[in-house]
Scaffold this motif. Structure first.
Motif, PDB file in Angstrom:
ATOM      1  N   ASP A   1       0.869  -1.143  -0.092  1.00 32.07           N
ATOM      2  CA  ASP A   1       0.083  -0.009  -0.034  1.00 32.07           C
ATOM      3  C   ASP A   1       1.068   1.222   0.029  1.00 32.07           C
ATOM      4  O   ASP A   1       0.460   2.472  -0.419  1.00 32.07           O
ATOM      5  N   ALA A   2       2.221   1.172   0.358  1.00 34.25           N
ATOM      6  CA  ALA A   2       2.894   2.308   0.722  1.00 34.25           C
ATOM      7  C   ALA A   2       4.424   1.531   0.786  1.00 34.25           C
ATOM      8  O   ALA A   2       4.575   0.525   1.102  1.00 34.25           O
TER       9      ALA A   2
ATOM     10  N   GLY B   1       0.864   3.244  -8.423  1.00 38.58           N
ATOM     11  CA  GLY B   1      -0.041   4.289  -7.963  1.00 38.58           C
ATOM     12  C   GLY B   1       0.028   4.220  -6.312  1.00 38.58           C
ATOM     13  O   GLY B   1      -1.130   4.405  -5.771  1.00 38.58           O
ATOM     14  N   ILE B   2       1.257   4.091  -5.781  1.00 41.74           N
ATOM     15  CA  ILE B   2       1.276   4.102  -4.296  1.00 41.74           C
ATOM     16  C   ILE B   2       2.520   5.039  -3.786  1.00 41.74           C
ATOM     17  O   ILE B   2       3.238   5.508  -4.509  1.00 41.74           O
ATOM     18  N   PRO B   3       2.337   5.552  -2.661  1.00 40.87           N
ATOM     19  CA  PRO B   3       3.221   6.482  -2.138  1.00 40.87           C
ATOM     20  C   PRO B   3       4.455   5.888  -1.669  1.00 40.87           C
ATOM     21  O   PRO B   3       4.576   4.851  -1.222  1.00 40.87           O
ATOM     22  N   ILE B   4       5.489   6.897  -1.597  1.00 39.13           N
ATOM     23  CA  ILE B   4       6.649   6.406  -1.127  1.00 39.13           C
ATOM     24  C   ILE B   4       7.204   7.775   0.010  1.00 39.13           C
ATOM     25  O   ILE B   4       7.001   8.799  -0.407  1.00 39.13           O
ATOM     26  N   VAL B   5       7.633   7.232   1.147  1.00 41.48           N
ATOM     27  CA  VAL B   5       8.085   8.132   2.236  1.00 41.48           C
ATOM     28  C   VAL B   5       9.816   7.872   2.063  1.00 41.48           C
ATOM     29  O   VAL B   5       9.968   6.926   2.505  1.00 41.48           O
ATOM     30  N   HIS B   6      10.604   9.025   2.049  1.00 41.02           N
ATOM     31  CA  HIS B   6      12.141   8.892   1.976  1.00 41.02           C
ATOM     32  C   HIS B   6      12.594   9.425   3.008  1.00 41.02           C
ATOM     33  O   HIS B   6      12.284  10.758   3.052  1.00 41.02           O
ATOM     34  N   ILE B   7      13.543   9.141   3.526  1.00 42.57           N
ATOM     35  CA  ILE B   7      14.367  10.046   4.461  1.00 42.57           C
ATOM     36  C   ILE B   7      15.747  10.692   4.094  1.00 42.57           C
ATOM     37  O   ILE B   7      16.393   9.984   3.282  1.00 42.57           O
TER      38      ILE B   7
ATOM     39  N   ALA C   1       3.089   8.046   5.673  1.00 41.75           N
ATOM     40  CA  ALA C   1       2.527   6.941   4.583  1.00 41.75           C
ATOM     41  C   ALA C   1       1.289   6.787   4.529  1.00 41.75           C
ATOM     42  O   ALA C   1       0.654   6.708   3.662  1.00 41.75           O
ATOM     43  N   ARG C   2       0.804   6.877   5.859  1.00 38.08           N
ATOM     44  CA  ARG C   2      -0.662   6.256   6.148  1.00 38.08           C
ATOM     45  C   ARG C   2      -1.740   7.489   5.213  1.00 38.08           C
ATOM     46  O   ARG C   2      -2.578   7.123   4.718  1.00 38.08           O
TER      47      ARG C   2
END
Length: 282
Positions: free
Chosen positions: A48-49, A88-94, A192-193
């Motif tokens: 989902d992410a 079509g899903i998100p990515i969180v990157h540090i 992410a959520r």
């Protein structure tokens, strides 16, 4: 399900206690030196992410190893984001404060012009640009001075040195916000959520602990919290040369975090918790 790249790093370790519905990939599972393999993990898993909590973080070593650092910090996150765009899903990157030149004494907002001082910052910036260009929903989370009870970090180094030293020389002209890995993990999970439901929140965000202090003052706080009688002597950066230049100003303007209902965390309670955990282990 959230797919997390990274399993043994500081933030990844904290994420394991925060996200129940996550799959964590170690280096053996997904080596960021092979960007296409990382992308294929995403495409085959169809999460989902994605949260990328893995990176090449050896700042000084990167000066002589920039090609490999660029693959891990630049090419791999770009490939991950492109796979996320396909699904079509998100990515969180540090990311890091090292994308800035460290000039001035005011906090850097996310849209401040970037100008890395060294290889590490350049490679992290390449990853940011690749993610932005991918077409995926994303949150790039720039942070600074990460500490936890896991891995190697400034807190653990100071406590180790305190066992054999009565005084330490610590740089006092670099200013920034110490940030606990646990607070970063919580922010990543929240982002992410929310991005799953609201991809319009995509963007670059800053996240660092409050208040901003020098490394020397942070060291004093560590010793005071741990009950260690160690004298800290302030020195300038010029007295502690390193292969990679460090930014003098690592202050980050974190005001845009309110988009996600987040704010700067107070690092002092987090420091107390980390030291308590380390004392239990020893």
């Amino acid at each position: 399900m959230i797919l997390v790249f990274g399993k043994s790093g500081q933030v990844a370790c904290e994420l394991q206690a925060i996200i129940a519905d996550a799959r964590f990939l170690s280096r053996d599972d997904a080596d960021l030196s092979d960007p296409q393999a990382c992308a294929e993990h995403i495409l085959s898993t169809r999460p989902d992410a994605v949260i990328n909590a893995a990176a090449y973080t050896a700042v000084d070593k990167a000066e002589d190893d920039e090609d490999r650092a660029m693959i891990v910090n630049g090419d791999a996150p770009t490939a991950m984001a492109e796979a996320c765009a396909t699904l079509g899903i998100p990515i969180v990157h540090i990311s890091t404060d090292y994308v800035f030149d460290g000039n001035g004494d005011t906090p850097f907002p996310p849209d401040y012009p970037v100008e890395p001082l060294g290889a590490y910052g350049r490679t992290k910036l390449a990853g940011e640009k690749g993610i932005q260009a991918s077409g995926a929903a994303f949150a790039v989370l720039r942070t600074s001075w990460v500490f936890s009870s896991f891995g190697g970090n400034f807190v653990k180094t100071m406590l180790r040195l305190a066992e054999t030293r009565e005084s330490l020389n610590v740089v006092a002209d670099q200013i920034g916000g110490p940030t606990s890995a646990r607070s970063i993990a919580r922010a990543c999970a929240t982002m992410a959520r929310q991005l799953i439901a609201t991809p319009q929140k995509s963007g670059i965000y800053h996240f660092s602990g409050s208040p901003d202090v020098s490394w020397a003052d942070f060291a004093r706080a560590i010793f005071e919290t741990a009950g260690k009688n160690v004298r800290v002597n302030d020195i300038p950066t010029s007295d502690y040369p390193t292969p990679a230049a460090r930014p003098l100003n690592s202050r980050l303007d974190c005001s845009s975090l309110n988009v996600f209902g987040l704010s700067r965390p107070d690092w002092k309670p987090e420091l107390e918790d980390v030291i308590a955990k380390l004392e239990v282990r020893t």
